[in-house]
Enzyme design. Structure first.
Site, PDB file in Angstrom:
ATOM      1  N   ASP A 110       0.386   4.427  -7.320  1.00 36.99           N
ATOM      2  CA  ASP A 110      -0.181   5.782  -7.403  1.00 36.99           C
ATOM      3  C   ASP A 110      -0.526   6.110  -8.871  1.00 36.99           C
ATOM      4  O   ASP A 110      -1.216   5.334  -9.513  1.00 36.99           O
ATOM      5  CB  ASP A 110       0.797   6.803  -6.807  1.00 36.99           C
ATOM      6  CG  ASP A 110       0.904   6.653  -5.282  1.00 36.99           C
ATOM      7  OD1 ASP A 110       0.080   5.927  -4.694  1.00 36.99           O
ATOM      8  OD2 ASP A 110       1.805   7.249  -4.690  1.00 36.99           O
ATOM      9  N   LYS A 112      -0.258  12.950  -6.509  1.00 39.85           N
ATOM     10  CA  LYS A 112      -1.594  12.536  -6.106  1.00 39.85           C
ATOM     11  C   LYS A 112      -1.943  12.992  -4.688  1.00 39.85           C
ATOM     12  O   LYS A 112      -1.080  13.375  -3.906  1.00 39.85           O
ATOM     13  CB  LYS A 112      -1.693  11.023  -6.155  1.00 39.85           C
ATOM     14  CG  LYS A 112      -0.773  10.326  -5.150  1.00 39.85           C
ATOM     15  CD  LYS A 112      -1.236   8.917  -4.861  1.00 39.85           C
ATOM     16  CE  LYS A 112      -2.300   8.890  -3.775  1.00 39.85           C
ATOM     17  NZ  LYS A 112      -2.676   7.519  -3.406  1.00 39.85           N
ATOM     18  N   SER A 145       0.815  -1.220   0.000  1.00 39.71           N
ATOM     19  CA  SER A 145       0.000   0.000   0.000  1.00 39.71           C
ATOM     20  C   SER A 145       0.843   1.262   0.000  1.00 39.71           C
ATOM     21  O   SER A 145       1.775   1.403   0.804  1.00 39.71           O
ATOM     22  CB  SER A 145      -0.874  -0.025   1.262  1.00 39.71           C
ATOM     23  OG  SER A 145      -1.262   1.284   1.621  1.00 39.71           O
ATOM     24  N   GLY A 146       0.503   2.185  -0.880  1.00 47.15           N
ATOM     25  CA  GLY A 146       1.200   3.466  -0.904  1.00 47.15           C
ATOM     26  C   GLY A 146       0.946   4.263   0.359  1.00 47.15           C
ATOM     27  O   GLY A 146       1.869   4.867   0.923  1.00 47.15           O
ATOM     28  N   LEU A 147      -0.283   4.249   0.829  1.00 50.33           N
ATOM     29  CA  LEU A 147      -0.612   4.945   2.076  1.00 50.33           C
ATOM     30  C   LEU A 147       0.199   4.372   3.231  1.00 50.33           C
ATOM     31  O   LEU A 147       0.794   5.107   4.022  1.00 50.33           O
ATOM     32  CB  LEU A 147      -2.113   4.807   2.369  1.00 50.33           C
ATOM     33  CG  LEU A 147      -2.577   5.310   3.739  1.00 50.33           C
ATOM     34  CD1 LEU A 147      -2.311   6.796   3.921  1.00 50.33           C
ATOM     35  CD2 LEU A 147      -4.069   5.005   3.968  1.00 50.33           C
ATOM     36  N   ASN A 182      -4.327  11.309  -1.445  1.00 52.07           N
ATOM     37  CA  ASN A 182      -5.033  10.076  -1.068  1.00 52.07           C
ATOM     38  C   ASN A 182      -6.516  10.213  -1.403  1.00 52.07           C
ATOM     39  O   ASN A 182      -7.125  11.255  -1.193  1.00 52.07           O
ATOM     40  CB  ASN A 182      -4.850   9.805   0.431  1.00 52.07           C
ATOM     41  CG  ASN A 182      -5.487   8.473   0.832  1.00 52.07           C
ATOM     42  OD1 ASN A 182      -6.694   8.391   0.991  1.00 52.07           O
ATOM     43  ND2 ASN A 182      -4.670   7.442   0.947  1.00 52.07           N
ATOM     44  N   SER A 183      -7.085   9.146  -1.919  1.00 54.98           N
ATOM     45  CA  SER A 183      -8.457   9.199  -2.432  1.00 54.98           C
ATOM     46  C   SER A 183      -9.497   9.482  -1.364  1.00 54.98           C
ATOM     47  O   SER A 183     -10.605   9.922  -1.667  1.00 54.98           O
ATOM     48  CB  SER A 183      -8.794   7.875  -3.128  1.00 54.98           C
ATOM     49  OG  SER A 183      -7.928   7.674  -4.214  1.00 54.98           O
ATOM     50  N   ARG A 217      -6.728   1.427 -11.800  1.00 52.63           N
ATOM     51  CA  ARG A 217      -7.668   1.775 -10.732  1.00 52.63           C
ATOM     52  C   ARG A 217      -8.532   2.939 -11.184  1.00 52.63           C
ATOM     53  O   ARG A 217      -8.015   4.011 -11.504  1.00 52.63           O
ATOM     54  CB  ARG A 217      -6.881   2.125  -9.479  1.00 52.63           C
ATOM     55  CG  ARG A 217      -7.712   2.624  -8.330  1.00 52.63           C
ATOM     56  CD  ARG A 217      -6.910   2.511  -7.050  1.00 52.63           C
ATOM     57  NE  ARG A 217      -7.089   3.653  -6.180  1.00 52.63           N
ATOM     58  CZ  ARG A 217      -6.481   3.792  -5.006  1.00 52.63           C
ATOM     59  NH1 ARG A 217      -5.639   2.861  -4.584  1.00 52.63           N
ATOM     60  NH2 ARG A 217      -6.687   4.856  -4.264  1.00 52.63           N
ATOM     61  N   ASP A 219       0.954  -0.677  -5.063  1.00 54.28           N
ATOM     62  CA  ASP A 219       0.150   0.518  -5.290  1.00 54.28           C
ATOM     63  C   ASP A 219       1.074   1.568  -5.902  1.00 54.28           C
ATOM     64  O   ASP A 219       1.882   2.172  -5.201  1.00 54.28           O
ATOM     65  CB  ASP A 219      -0.374   0.962  -3.920  1.00 54.28           C
ATOM     66  CG  ASP A 219      -1.154   2.249  -3.960  1.00 54.28           C
ATOM     67  OD1 ASP A 219      -1.342   2.805  -5.054  1.00 54.28           O
ATOM     68  OD2 ASP A 219      -1.583   2.689  -2.884  1.00 54.28           O
ATOM     69  N   HIS A 231     -12.817   1.772  -7.125  1.00 54.83           N
ATOM     70  CA  HIS A 231     -12.631   2.251  -5.753  1.00 54.83           C
ATOM     71  C   HIS A 231     -13.811   3.120  -5.343  1.00 54.83           C
ATOM     72  O   HIS A 231     -14.424   3.790  -6.163  1.00 54.83           O
ATOM     73  CB  HIS A 231     -11.327   3.045  -5.670  1.00 54.83           C
ATOM     74  CG  HIS A 231     -10.723   3.057  -4.297  1.00 54.83           C
ATOM     75  ND1 HIS A 231     -11.010   2.121  -3.336  1.00 54.83           N
ATOM     76  CD2 HIS A 231      -9.811   3.896  -3.715  1.00 54.83           C
ATOM     77  CE1 HIS A 231     -10.323   2.384  -2.241  1.00 54.83           C
ATOM     78  NE2 HIS A 231      -9.591   3.444  -2.441  1.00 54.83           N
ATOM     79  N   ASP A 265       0.752  10.592   2.033  1.00 54.54           N
ATOM     80  CA  ASP A 265       0.401   9.836   0.826  1.00 54.54           C
ATOM     81  C   ASP A 265       0.152  10.803  -0.336  1.00 54.54           C
ATOM     82  O   ASP A 265      -0.897  10.788  -0.968  1.00 54.54           O
ATOM     83  CB  ASP A 265      -0.850   9.001   1.125  1.00 54.54           C
ATOM     84  CG  ASP A 265      -1.162   8.017   0.003  1.00 54.54           C
ATOM     85  OD1 ASP A 265      -0.248   7.681  -0.768  1.00 54.54           O
ATOM     86  OD2 ASP A 265      -2.335   7.591  -0.093  1.00 54.54           O
ATOM     87  N   GLU A 297      -3.582   4.497 -10.697  1.00 58.67           N
ATOM     88  CA  GLU A 297      -4.888   5.130 -10.604  1.00 58.67           C
ATOM     89  C   GLU A 297      -4.973   6.313 -11.556  1.00 58.67           C
ATOM     90  O   GLU A 297      -3.959   6.967 -11.823  1.00 58.67           O
ATOM     91  CB  GLU A 297      -5.170   5.570  -9.168  1.00 58.67           C
ATOM     92  CG  GLU A 297      -4.197   6.589  -8.638  1.00 58.67           C
ATOM     93  CD  GLU A 297      -4.222   6.718  -7.120  1.00 58.67           C
ATOM     94  OE1 GLU A 297      -4.094   5.686  -6.428  1.00 58.67           O
ATOM     95  OE2 GLU A 297      -4.364   7.854  -6.636  1.00 58.67           O
TER      96      GLU A 297
END
Lengths: 313, 313, 313, 313
Positions: free
Chosen positions: C96, C129, C55-57, C131-132, C167, C94, C198, C67, C123
């Site tokens: 990004d 980026k 996970s990038g986060l 974080n979503s 993504r 991930d 997502h 992130d 994504e």
């Protein structure tokens, strides 16, 4: 991110940050010579230059990649640290577009200060960048966005004399003198410590016109890679504060390595090249072997393991 | 540690590991040329050489540090990756003493295979090492310990043709021919794929004597940096399998950069150097700008953000 | 850039690339568990999971940064290499937005294959980026530009089974189901091996609707961080191929470290925490100390320097 | 190597170097809590501790490798920089044996100062080291050689209050109290700012005896990992200056990640773990997302490219 204000004691009484600032602000024209490695940084200092231009093109090419942000910003930082350790000169680094938005640039500035790099130049193009001498009419950054980046950098620097230089690409992008001046003023208003006005013409006309119009609003830096035939005197008269010899150590080393490889490949003997290359001893003296020899006397006791191992072997 | 067997598809049908092995085992004398960066690796390939010697002295000096394990093994690995990416030639890396004991060496070997480096040479001295041309009577590694290191490396390599070369320092350390031969045989027994016999004398007598006694027990590699006056023909006749031109790209670049810096410092104009350095266009072509231009046509659509940003700016 | 096709011998007979592909394509629902370090990767494998979500986060948070692409792509790569070395499981990273344009993504893909990472998810947002789960209506990438990125990645991968997952952020960006489906189909057409759809809603309605409409055009991956109350059975019925538990190792460790710090800060004695933490011996066994002990017997002779030094000291 | 004296402005008016020195020299017992990453460093600070122990065992284990110098010194440095950036606390790093001889240690000290690390502890064993709790009767460094290393470090530090701590391994190596005291005095004479006396017994008897004999010749640091049942009051009475909780954040996170993985693997639903892990929001707040949100308002104009791209997409 904690800030570790970097002051370089070795260069006391005046820090490298302050020395770069002085080079830009003094009346006398200053010259920066390109370096792209610890070794080339040493050679620039040895030759008597007052400062180093850490060229993005040269660092990329030396590592074997393209000048299109193929190196990550931390890979660039690693090379800069070697250069900063190898030389006591102030280093101005070519920071491309700042590696992203204002936040990426803030992180880069903080780390540059930690590593003792005296200043950074960013150009008003889009990440990932293309070298300015390639292609036509490259897109430019939004002015407000670029000014925000400059402000963010100035608010982040941990030494008051760290220099942030804004490079105006409007002339190269074919957007004309008006646009170039508008941008240069906006960047200076945003806090830029100096302006690079860049050109890919073989004459300096547009550069000199820019200098005349811009006056002494901020120090102006020139990079005469393409208009190399223009006498330096004309650039001095136009009011330039600094001139950068931008990639000539790299290009000198390419020529020399090609010649040496060709000779060895053809003749299959070192006799052909020995007298054309630096003596082996110079490699050791450039690296500072003498200092280590003395330090070994100071810190390595006669009974230390190295000797113990000899006896035991 | 997981093993990622590295096979370099780009150089199909024969991997770089296999090509290095063949260079060592074929009857014809092979030559490796030194490189210390992605750029120099490209220039070696361009010149027609069959393989690269990634010199520890050169990589250290290029980065501005001493040849005393001042670089960590991962800093060396980072530079090797640039070189491996920049060239399709097999690379034999100067692995000093293996960066510690057998376990540190195992880790280094695993990572070399991952990065597509075709072989490593380790010398029978003590970590941290001193360059062999400095000081006198440097201590040697315990033979059994060094053989354990070779075995550990051979058991770790993820490609069957990865080459582990053992460098015998007995002659340089003043321990004589007997000791050198004893060590060379022990290392070959332990699995070394080839032997470097090193000397700092200005004549090749002791080297040639070693070759005669050692015979074809294993391929022998020579590094005639100090005995450069010896005709290559004599080394060929002595039975050498490979000759390494060990640091001449570095030394060529030092000479050239010094000359260029001196000229610019004295004359303050590019006119003095422009014709002595590689053309700017060569920097771009060496870096492979053409490929990127073509890729942009393939992968960047006309409506991509870069263009969108131009319109919006 | 040379390609070093990475095949992980340790996981023979089926490579990690192929295993990730099979997890995505088999009828049975597959589960990936988040890891953010070598240690957590080992724990995921030890627990019996079939694959890892890097996970990038989590990687950012573990290293102490945000992130928002505050880590350079090579810093991420360094952490991935630790994870790849520590575990034999296939790792889906991930990625990004791919760290720039198609060219930056190509470089990342090449290096992932070298490091034995089995796949990457990108994504359709803009570099750098956010974080979503933060902010509203984040801008989306241009569809054609994103498709070019996917194509460039597929053309670059050095193992045929390396997986590139696209993504779709259209639902989170408030652009609706139509846009999401349009993008998912375009990405699959461009070569994406699977789609992540997502959502940041607390229910799975829009996700399930997407799955129904998208059908089996390509494997669909779900990340139910926000809609964690939805029974897994419903996601399976909707046709999901893979579910990712996206950040729960990180969050578990935060809770545990906070509790431990609080107890030690309050009571100033280890007695309060000793029974709540893993035994010290587990740290050594997780790290693989046993293997090194055995290797020392194999490769370290009784006369090796370590012992010599004892006697000499 | 140029020195960039690192002063951390963020922690003005007293630098982290000075604060670590004060923790060691004040009459009150001080406590350091282990961290091994940016995240754990933040959690230690959040809990109210006054300083951080950057454990070699924990950093190695977190990255998935063994506590045998499997990480290069620059890999350790990279992790330390994340920790230094993530926390304003003084950090004392476990520097193992100093990564080689006095020269390697000098380089490490110079870089620690640059990164704002407040002090380093080195132990009197041989590179590459083995964790002190493994094996029996590990060899010790030669006293004179180790003293030379301490001196070299003290001569190199760029901040006057940087602390060099010498860890005496004589008790663990079974060499007895006399040897331990002899070494501790020699190290203090050589310039060590404090002494760690280490033990792997489950009681503190030998430790307390050492403290009594050594008196207040220099501050003494204890690491009661094995004698955790000894009340802290007894260690305080014995005259300890500082106590290190050496690996308990790591061990807490192992336990928690194992529990979480087991629950998810068994139940295949997040419902089982959601309440046992830190809320997702805490991940963002620990990372400092709020600051970035505010910075975006300050530095990102409304007309910046991000928005332009939305419109163009």
């Amino acid at each position: 991110m904690q800030k570790h204000v970097a002051l370089d004691r070795a260069s006391a009484p005046v820090s490298r940050f302050t020395r770069l600032r002085e080079l830009l602000q003094r009346p006398d024209l200053a010259f920066l010579m390109e370096a792209h490695s610890g070794l080339s940084a040493k050679i620039v200092e040895e030759a008597g230059f007052e400062g180093i231009w850490a060229s993005g093109l040269s660092m990329s090419a030396a590592l074997g990649v393209r000048d299109n942000n193929e190196l990550s910003w931390t890979q660039v930082l690693d090379m800069l640290e070697y250069m900063s350790d190898a030389s006591s000169l102030p280093i101005l680094v070519d920071g491309d577009t700042g590696y992203g938005n204002f936040n990426n640039f803030r992180r880069f500035v903080a780390k540059l200060c930690d590593r003792g790099i005296a200043g950074v130049c960013i150009e008003d193009k889009i990440f990932p960048k293309t070298n300015s001498f390639l292609g036509e009419n490259q897109p430019l950054a939004d002015i407000d966005e670029f000014c925000g980046k400059i402000k963010a950098g100035k608010d982040t620097q941990s030494h008051p004399d760290f220099q942030i230089v804004a490079r105006v690409e409007a002339l190269i992008a074919g957007r004309g003198l008006e646009e170039a001046l508008k941008r240069a003023h906006a960047y200076a208003d945003a806090g830029a410590d100096a302006i690079v006005i860049h050109s890919k013409k073989s004459t300096a006309d547009e550069i000199i016109e820019f200098c005349r119009e811009f006056g002494d609003r901020a120090p102006v830096i020139l990079i005469p890679t393409k208009y190399y035939r223009t006498p330096t005197e004309k650039l001095r008269e136009a009011g330039a504060s600094m001139i950068i010899w931008a990639n000539h150590n790299l290009r000198a080393s390419i020529r020399a390595m090609r010649d040496t490889c060709a000779a060895l490949q053809e003749h299959q003997t070192l006799l052909e090249v020995e007298s054309d290359v630096a003596p082996l001893g110079d490699v050791f003296s450039l690296a500072g072997s003498q200092e280590l020899e003395e330090a070994e006397k100071r810190y390595l006791s006669a009974t230390a393991p190295r000797r113990a191992i000899v006896l035991a072997a």
